[in-house]
Design an enzyme around this catalytic site. Structure first.
Site, mmCIF file in Angstrom:
data_model
loop_
_atom_site.group_PDB
_atom_site.id
_atom_site.type_symbol
_atom_site.label_atom_id
_atom_site.label_comp_id
_atom_site.label_asym_id
_atom_site.label_seq_id
_atom_site.Cartn_x
_atom_site.Cartn_y
_atom_site.Cartn_z
ATOM 1 N N ARG A 106 -45.367 -53.934 27.805
ATOM 2 C CA ARG A 106 -44.256 -55.059 27.691
ATOM 3 C C ARG A 106 -43.641 -55.221 29.405
ATOM 4 N NH1 ARG A 106 -39.329 -55.868 29.650
ATOM 5 N NH2 ARG A 106 -38.889 -53.754 28.989
ATOM 6 N N ASP A 107 -43.226 -54.197 29.621
ATOM 7 C CA ASP A 107 -42.226 -54.358 30.887
ATOM 8 C C ASP A 107 -43.328 -54.323 32.091
ATOM 9 O OD1 ASP A 107 -40.138 -54.167 32.658
ATOM 10 O OD2 ASP A 107 -39.643 -52.088 32.180
ATOM 11 N N HIS B 67 -34.684 -44.927 30.735
ATOM 12 C CA HIS B 67 -35.667 -45.823 31.313
ATOM 13 C C HIS B 67 -35.474 -46.172 32.610
ATOM 14 C CE1 HIS B 67 -38.048 -49.793 30.773
ATOM 15 N NE2 HIS B 67 -37.161 -49.967 31.931
ATOM 16 N N HIS C 19 -36.681 -46.524 36.612
ATOM 17 C CA HIS C 19 -37.830 -47.135 37.491
ATOM 18 C C HIS C 19 -37.872 -46.407 38.714
ATOM 19 C CE1 HIS C 19 -38.652 -51.381 35.747
ATOM 20 N NE2 HIS C 19 -37.648 -50.837 34.991
ATOM 21 N N CYS D 257 -39.422 -55.662 37.223
ATOM 22 C CA CYS D 257 -38.606 -56.567 36.561
ATOM 23 C C CYS D 257 -38.498 -57.924 37.545
ATOM 24 C CB CYS D 257 -37.212 -56.235 36.084
ATOM 25 S SG CYS D 257 -36.195 -57.326 35.515
ATOM 26 N N ASN E 266 -41.897 -48.596 36.446
ATOM 27 C CA ASN E 266 -41.420 -47.493 35.771
ATOM 28 C C ASN E 266 -42.097 -46.457 36.395
ATOM 29 O OD1 ASN E 266 -39.909 -48.766 33.114
ATOM 30 N ND2 ASN E 266 -41.763 -50.020 33.482
#
Lengths: 295, 295
Positions: free
Chosen positions: A14-15, A206, A208, A239, A248
């Protein structure tokens, strides 16, 4: 004292894929998710239910989920950012929905044109829908360690929101360092404040790796008792709505470090590294992770 | 409790340039060292005195040093690996010589065809020469966190060597994670053991970011009271004699993280990042550091 084991959730499908500018074929998405599950990654954020006009890369959410064993031992979650997304998730048979709200007033305005309070109200409505549909929900707080500057997100507000959602029946609360501005010192400070406000809610970080401190932040968080982290294979992702927010922390790098410190992850590091190499080959660009070229 | 300040030594002009396969023009080496000094990096390993036939990239050691202000506030050190190197360093007017010995028996055989004990005897002779010439000496231990495997270097041997050199008048003792195999847990374990054996000798950590744990290791070491680290601009470098040993931790990334945690370095991070960008442009390849594209 580090916890004996940790649970990693790979959010790369997803990310990560969301950040790629060229369309990823649906079969490659499915193969990547399956490779991660086969490598023992216990939880995978497989896709997101967002408007296909806004994020065309995620338009195939239903098609991806249809090919996964949603009743099996691996948890396949999906992100939903509005009520329509929750409806789609329920219809697709998702067991765990990831919700996400802004906690930085400026970020809320820039990203979704809402106040933080409007986002909270929307999340409460979505949580009610999840309960009704029998789905678990992870709630995510965005940019907890800062948006335009380090720690420009008011900690008081983060704590107040954590308290507000602590008894709302969420499966877990995810705190995101969306901009990679956290340090081991600020990780400890903010994690402790949230733990004090919501002591019974499992916390997830979460992180980065924008400034290279991602794994340092993991270690500080482990030492504060955090045992759940979002990662992405190869460090894929970022993002697109936050300038400079690169990938990430890498799943294989994180799992290898945790294993080397005696924190079990159950993840087959060489298998994740192989999945990353395959992806690097197909995407045609390198990824920031370190181990995929070594193991 | 972190120390209030830390001293970084940029080893890029030696450990970094040595790793580059195309010859670096001497003026670019001098300009890089000067840019680092101007950016407030307090100590720079400017070159090494090694056999020009073995490491042609370092054949201009005297020419580089001749253009630096060796009596000024910035410490410009140079690596010497044998007595001839110490002689050349003395002649060049170097104030601080960096010596380096193998501590892993297999690495000693593979790298210099000597036993650890032979390397130790050579280092003792070199130390005597430094004293005689009025030069300070930093002694470095190679592959303290492992060579072919994590922690395959006997800790007992490392401790014995630290004890042996503790009263030999060295300026500092550098412990190298040449292969990037250290974790925050093993950093604490081995640092504590060496501190106990040589409590009055300033310790320096030389960390490679091979597996992405470099900054996590810095933070663990800071928490153990270590306040000196080797870094390289942009994460330049590696070791051509140790497979997979990629670059050092990046100077600007390390300084920015330390500053953000309240540990002063005195380094102008954007100025180092600018030097890295200039180097990336001239070398024609990216470097592993994170911040140079952001600040």
């Amino acid at each position: 004292m580090l916890p004996p084991s940790a649970l990693l959730c790979d959010v790369g499908p997803r990310d990560g894929f969301q950040f790629e500018t060229t369309p990823i074929p649906t079969p490659l998405k499915i193969a990547t998710v399956r490779a991660l599950a086969d490598a023992g990654v216990p939880r995978i954020q497989a896709t997101s239910f967002v408007h296909p006009g806004k994020v065309p890369q995620m338009a195939d959410a239903e098609a991806v989920l249809a090919e996964l064993d949603l009743a099996g031992p691996t948890v396949f979650s999906a992100l939903a950012l509005n009520r329509r997304g929750v409806e789609r998730a329920a219809k697709a048979g998702v067991r765990v929905v990831d919700l996400s709200i802004a906690t930085n007033p400026q970020h809320a305005r820039d990203n979704v044109g809402m106040t933080v309070e409007q986002g909270v109200a929307e999340a409460e409505a979505m949580l009610a829908m999840c309960r009704e549909a029998g789905m678990q929900a992870q709630l995510g707080f965005q940019t907890v360690w800062g948006y335009a500057e380090a720690e420009d997100t008011p900690l008081d507000l983060v704590v107040e929101l954590a308290r507000r959602f602590a008894d709302a029946g969420i499966e877990s609360l995810s705190l995101a360092d969306s901009t990679g501005r956290a340090t081991p010192v600020s990780i400890r400070r903010r994690v402790r404040a949230v733990q004090a406000a919501a002591p019974r809610v499992p916390l997830v970080l979460h992180l980065h790796d924008t400034r290279g401190a991602g794994l340092a932040n993991v270690v500080a968080a482990l030492d504060e008792g955090i045992a759940r982290f979002d990662t992405s294979l190869g460090g894929l992702g970022g993002c697109p709505f936050i300038p400079g927010a690169t990938g990430n922390i890498a799943t294989e790098d994180t799992a290898a470090l945790l294993d080397a410190m005696g924190v079990r992850t159950g993840i087959d590091v060489p298998a994740v590294a192989a999945a990353t190499r395959h992806l690097v080959h197909l995407l045609g660009h390198a990824l920031p992770g370190k181990l995929y070229t070594l193991v």
